[in-house]
Design a protein around this motif. Structure first.
Motif, mmCIF file in Angstrom:
data_model
loop_
_atom_site.group_PDB
_atom_site.id
_atom_site.type_symbol
_atom_site.label_atom_id
_atom_site.label_comp_id
_atom_site.label_asym_id
_atom_site.label_seq_id
_atom_site.Cartn_x
_atom_site.Cartn_y
_atom_site.Cartn_z
ATOM 1 N N ARG A 53 43.450 39.499 9.441
ATOM 2 C CA ARG A 53 43.198 40.206 8.179
ATOM 3 C C ARG A 53 44.036 39.646 7.033
ATOM 4 N NH1 ARG A 53 42.389 44.182 11.978
ATOM 5 N NH2 ARG A 53 40.452 45.369 11.749
ATOM 6 N N ASP A 54 45.263 39.214 7.351
ATOM 7 C CA ASP A 54 46.102 38.606 6.316
ATOM 8 C C ASP A 54 45.456 37.336 5.766
ATOM 9 O OD1 ASP A 54 48.395 40.400 6.561
ATOM 10 O OD2 ASP A 54 48.688 39.464 8.505
ATOM 11 N N LEU A 55 44.871 36.548 6.680
ATOM 12 C CA LEU A 55 44.252 35.295 6.272
ATOM 13 C C LEU A 55 42.999 35.530 5.435
ATOM 14 C CD1 LEU A 55 44.535 33.317 9.642
ATOM 15 C CD2 LEU A 55 45.885 32.963 7.584
ATOM 16 N N THR A 56 42.116 36.368 5.942
ATOM 17 C CA THR A 56 40.838 36.562 5.259
ATOM 18 C C THR A 56 40.982 37.397 3.996
ATOM 19 O OG1 THR A 56 40.382 38.421 6.773
ATOM 20 C CG2 THR A 56 39.463 36.265 7.348
ATOM 21 N N ARG A 57 41.978 38.287 3.963
ATOM 22 C CA ARG A 57 42.180 39.105 2.761
ATOM 23 C C ARG A 57 42.503 38.229 1.556
ATOM 24 N NH1 ARG A 57 46.555 41.875 4.171
ATOM 25 N NH2 ARG A 57 45.334 43.318 5.448
ATOM 26 N N GLN A 58 43.237 37.155 1.784
ATOM 27 C CA GLN A 58 43.598 36.254 0.697
ATOM 28 C C GLN A 58 42.375 35.615 0.045
ATOM 29 O OE1 GLN A 58 46.731 35.406 -0.513
ATOM 30 N NE2 GLN A 58 47.648 36.963 0.782
ATOM 31 N N LEU A 59 41.279 35.530 0.818
ATOM 32 C CA LEU A 59 40.072 34.886 0.315
ATOM 33 C C LEU A 59 38.971 35.893 -0.001
ATOM 34 C CD1 LEU A 59 39.977 31.919 2.855
ATOM 35 C CD2 LEU A 59 40.719 31.846 0.482
ATOM 36 N N GLY A 60 39.276 37.178 0.191
ATOM 37 C CA GLY A 60 38.275 38.202 -0.061
ATOM 38 C C GLY A 60 37.157 38.207 0.965
ATOM 39 N N LEU A 61 37.491 37.847 2.203
ATOM 40 C CA LEU A 61 36.501 37.787 3.273
ATOM 41 C C LEU A 61 36.754 38.889 4.290
ATOM 42 C CD1 LEU A 61 36.625 33.919 3.918
ATOM 43 C CD2 LEU A 61 34.945 35.143 2.525
ATOM 44 N N HIS A 62 35.760 39.130 5.146
ATOM 45 C CA HIS A 62 35.951 40.048 6.274
ATOM 46 C C HIS A 62 36.664 39.300 7.395
ATOM 47 C CE1 HIS A 62 33.503 43.165 4.482
ATOM 48 N NE2 HIS A 62 32.525 42.292 4.285
ATOM 49 N N ALA A 63 37.470 40.031 8.168
ATOM 50 C CA ALA A 63 38.254 39.395 9.233
ATOM 51 C C ALA A 63 37.369 38.625 10.201
ATOM 52 C CB ALA A 63 39.079 40.438 9.975
ATOM 53 N N GLY A 64 36.205 39.162 10.523
ATOM 54 C CA GLY A 64 35.323 38.499 11.482
ATOM 55 C C GLY A 64 34.759 37.183 10.990
ATOM 56 N N SER A 65 34.820 36.961 9.683
ATOM 57 C CA SER A 65 34.241 35.729 9.138
ATOM 58 C C SER A 65 35.040 34.494 9.537
ATOM 59 C CB SER A 65 34.140 35.815 7.616
ATOM 60 O OG SER A 65 35.423 35.930 7.032
ATOM 61 N N LEU A 66 36.289 34.688 9.968
ATOM 62 C CA LEU A 66 37.084 33.542 10.418
ATOM 63 C C LEU A 66 36.401 32.836 11.579
ATOM 64 C CD1 LEU A 66 40.852 33.180 10.820
ATOM 65 C CD2 LEU A 66 39.473 32.799 12.843
ATOM 66 N N TYR A 67 35.728 33.616 12.441
ATOM 67 C CA TYR A 67 35.126 33.037 13.644
ATOM 68 C C TYR A 67 33.905 32.180 13.339
ATOM 69 C CZ TYR A 67 38.287 36.234 15.955
ATOM 70 O OH TYR A 67 39.421 36.900 16.369
ATOM 71 N N ALA A 68 33.426 32.225 12.101
ATOM 72 C CA ALA A 68 32.350 31.319 11.714
ATOM 73 C C ALA A 68 32.876 29.904 11.529
ATOM 74 C CB ALA A 68 31.695 31.801 10.424
ATOM 75 N N HIS A 69 34.189 29.770 11.391
ATOM 76 C CA HIS A 69 34.798 28.470 11.132
ATOM 77 C C HIS A 69 35.746 28.021 12.236
ATOM 78 C CE1 HIS A 69 33.187 28.867 7.068
ATOM 79 N NE2 HIS A 69 33.769 30.046 6.978
ATOM 80 N N PHE A 70 36.393 28.967 12.924
ATOM 81 C CA PHE A 70 37.365 28.649 13.976
ATOM 82 C C PHE A 70 37.195 29.598 15.141
ATOM 83 C CE2 PHE A 70 39.229 27.422 9.921
ATOM 84 C CZ PHE A 70 39.601 26.110 10.162
ATOM 85 N N GLU A 71 37.436 29.097 16.350
ATOM 86 C CA GLU A 71 37.309 29.925 17.537
ATOM 87 C C GLU A 71 38.340 31.040 17.554
ATOM 88 O OE1 GLU A 71 37.522 27.575 21.025
ATOM 89 O OE2 GLU A 71 35.708 26.414 20.597
#
Length: 201
Positions: free
Chosen positions: A38-56
């Motif tokens: 959440r810390d990572l995706t919040r910085q970009l205004g994304l949902h936490a689950g969206s990280l998995y579209a780019h990284f496992e």
């Protein structure tokens, strides 16, 4: 002499690359374990689950950052070594490559030194191969400077480990305020002193 390869030069503005940039800053300044998805995706205004579209996983994100840092350092070092006229110049260029990379990419090297333990065993082995390839360049330079022919002695391997440790230690130096060339010259003299004082006979 070519400039150090930098993280920003090859960056596009894709969501994946922006995520890498945010992760690099947060992992380096606050620590890998202290940062959640959440810390990572919040910085970009994304949902936490969206990280998995780019990284496992967050761990695979860390691996990519560390692997990229070492690959860039290795490539830049090899590039700088081209055309060196003698072992002494090759030694100076090796040190200069590390100093330039550290000054330009301190956060990336901090991840290599501090967060390596958070990788999987398989990832650590792959990163270890990159470190060995980098150290092998220095091994050969020191062996030639020491007059060794056709082999790398345990003495040279030990000196290589000591020098590599000193270079990586720059990430932790807080009181050194030297420009790139002066720091390179000083560290090169240190390395030459190590090689010379331990030379047989």
């Amino acid at each position: 002499m070519p400039a150090a390869t930098t993280h920003s030069k090859s960056r596009s503005n894709s969501a994946r690359d922006r995520l890498l940039d945010v992760a690099l800053e947060l992992f380096a300044t606050r620590g890998y374990q202290a940062i959640g998805l959440r810390d990572l995706t919040r910085q970009l205004g994304l949902h936490a689950g969206s990280l998995y579209a780019h990284f496992e996983s967050k761990q695979s994100l860390l691996y990519e950052l560390i692997e990229g840092a070492l690959s860039d350092l290795l490539a830049d070092t090899r590039l700088r070594l081209r055309g060196a006229r003698n072992p002494r110049e090759r030694l100076q260029r090796f040190v200069h490559a590390f100093v330039a990379f550290n000054l330009a990419e301190k956060h990336r090297l901090q991840l290599v030194t501090r967060e390596f333990v958070n990788l999987t065993q398989e990832q650590q082995q792959e990163i270890g191969q990159l470190k060995l390839s980098h150290a092998a360049l220095l091994n050969t330079i020191i062996a030639t400077e020491s007059g060794e022919q056709g082999h790398i002695s345990p003495r040279t391997a030990l000196m290589t480990e000591a020098v590599i440790g000193m270079l990586y230690g720059q990430c932790q130096w807080a009181q050194v305020d030297e420009n790139e060339q002066r720091l390179t010259d000083t560290l090169t003299r240190f390395v030459i002193g190590i090689v010379a004082c331990d030379r047989p006979g």
